[in-house]
Design an enzyme around this catalytic site. Structure first.
Site, PDB file in Angstrom:
ATOM      1  N   GLU A  97     -11.949   0.757 -12.667  1.00 57.64           N
ATOM      2  CA  GLU A  97     -12.383   2.184 -13.122  1.00 57.64           C
ATOM      3  C   GLU A  97     -13.517   2.601 -13.169  1.00 57.64           C
ATOM      4  OE1 GLU A  97      -8.960   4.826 -15.288  1.00 57.64           O
ATOM      5  OE2 GLU A  97     -10.946   6.089 -15.231  1.00 57.64           O
ATOM      6  N   ASP A  99     -15.954   6.372 -13.387  1.00 53.95           N
ATOM      7  CA  ASP A  99     -16.279   7.415 -13.760  1.00 53.95           C
ATOM      8  C   ASP A  99     -17.337   8.503 -13.731  1.00 53.95           C
ATOM      9  OD1 ASP A  99     -12.917   7.198 -14.455  1.00 53.95           O
ATOM     10  OD2 ASP A  99     -14.112   6.202 -16.704  1.00 53.95           O
ATOM     11  N   GLU A 101     -17.897  11.458 -15.245  1.00 55.60           N
ATOM     12  CA  GLU A 101     -16.559  12.885 -16.394  1.00 55.60           C
ATOM     13  C   GLU A 101     -17.905  13.606 -16.791  1.00 55.60           C
ATOM     14  OE1 GLU A 101     -12.882  10.626 -17.959  1.00 55.60           O
ATOM     15  OE2 GLU A 101     -14.472   9.862 -19.374  1.00 55.60           O
TER      16      GLU A 101
END
Ligand SMILES: *[C@@H]1O[C@H](CO)[C@@H](O)[C@H](O)[C@H]1NC(C)=O
Ligand SMILES: *[C@@H]1O[C@H](CO)[C@@H](O)[C@H](O)[C@H]1NC(C)=O
Length: 287
Positions: A97, A99, A101
């Site tokens: 993953e 990311d 955020e």
């Protein structure tokens, strides 16, 4: 070399949507579709978080290497406790993953951008940055670039983080699991804002982030695409622009940009967190 990289990225990031598409061409809701407002004609999709639910969308296809990019305008005003995410992720227990955020804040206080990399199910590789603009006032372009050598997190074409493969030192790197492109808005008031001290004020709901200018220029897996021959198609060297040597890492210009961002905007780096990793820093931090 500098020119090629800049040119390619410019083309992809600010040029006409040569590899873009409407939301509905590329994506579908995967969580709480009632909170996902799609307007393909206006090239605008809004994700809402309210007391009943957050929501999210994901790409219809999975990809192995390339560039995924979208413009986002983040929740305005009081966004404390909320997280808006733009990420790529594979499925399964040992997933990879990448990311972005965006951690909300009370009115007038700055957002933080947290980035993270999971490899084979393990994350804990957070960095946090402040931004050099107010991400709630205008749309800005956020991009994930990914090839066999490095992952770049870019904001308006400027790299804020490079995760470089150190596989030669035996350190895991995400390069065999196709990932979907996703975005979501959710409540994370147990940790997101000022360390979890500030909670979501539901009287200010719904919390809305807006997405547009979707671009995915990446090697997509055909059909359900878990077959190894499809993975081979994406990993065969030299086929795609991101396989070219000039994309093996950052050139001098981009390296300078990255170092400048790290100097001015990096507020947390897991590789420097000796309290958290008191026994030993993660291997990639010292290799
Ligand atoms: C991924 O993790 C699992 C255990 O969770 C391990 O068995 C496997 O060897 C790992 N794979 C790679 C490629 O590191
Ligand atoms: C929110 O604002 C406070 C005070 O300016 C700051 O310390 C914090 O880093 C900001 N961002 C988040 C996500 O807490």
């Amino acid at each position: 070399m500098v020119m090629t990289f800049v040119f390619s990225l410019l083309l992809l990031l600010v040029g006409p949507a040569i590899c873009g598409g409407t939301f509905s061409d590329l994506f579908q809701p995967y969580w709480a579709p009632q909170n996902v407002a799609v307007d393909d004609d206006a090239d605008q999709t809004k994700l809402s978080l309210d007391a009943s639910s957050g929501c999210g969308f994901e790409s219809k296809k999975k990809y192995l290497f390339g560039l995924a990019s979208m413009q986002i305008k983040l929740v305005e005003g009081d966004s404390a406790g909320t997280v808006t995410a733009f990420y790529m992720s594979s499925d399964g227990p040992n997933h990879d993953e990448l990311d972005f955020e965006f951690l909300g804040n009370v009115s007038g206080e700055p957002y933080l951008v947290q980035t993270n990399v999971y490899v084979n199910g393990t994350g804990n590789r957070e960095q946090r940055h402040t931004l050099w603009f107010d991400p709630t006032q205008d749309f800005h372009t956020y991009s994930l670039f990914w090839n066999r050598r490095c992952v770049l997190f870019l904001v308006d074409g400027i790299p804020i983080r490079a995760f470089v493969s150190k596989e030669v030192s035996g350190i895991p790197y995400p390069r065999s699991q196709p990932m979907g492109v996703r975005a979501s808005v959710w409540n994370a008031d147990d940790w997101a804002t000022q360390g979890g001290r500030v909670k979501t004020d539901w009287s200010h709901a719904p919390f809305v982030s807006t997405f547009r200018s979707f671009q995915i220029d990446a090697c997509d897996l055909l059909e359900d695409g878990s077959g190894t021959e499809v993975v081979t198609r994406c990993t065969e060297s030299g086929q795609f622009w991101w396989d070219k040597p000039e994309f093996d890492g950052l050139d001098r210009h981009r390296n300078r940009q990255l170092r400048r961002v790290q100097r001015k905007h990096l507020v947390y780096d897991y590789c420097r967190d000796k309290l958290r990793f008191s026994d030993q820093l993660p291997r990639e931090c010292v290799a």
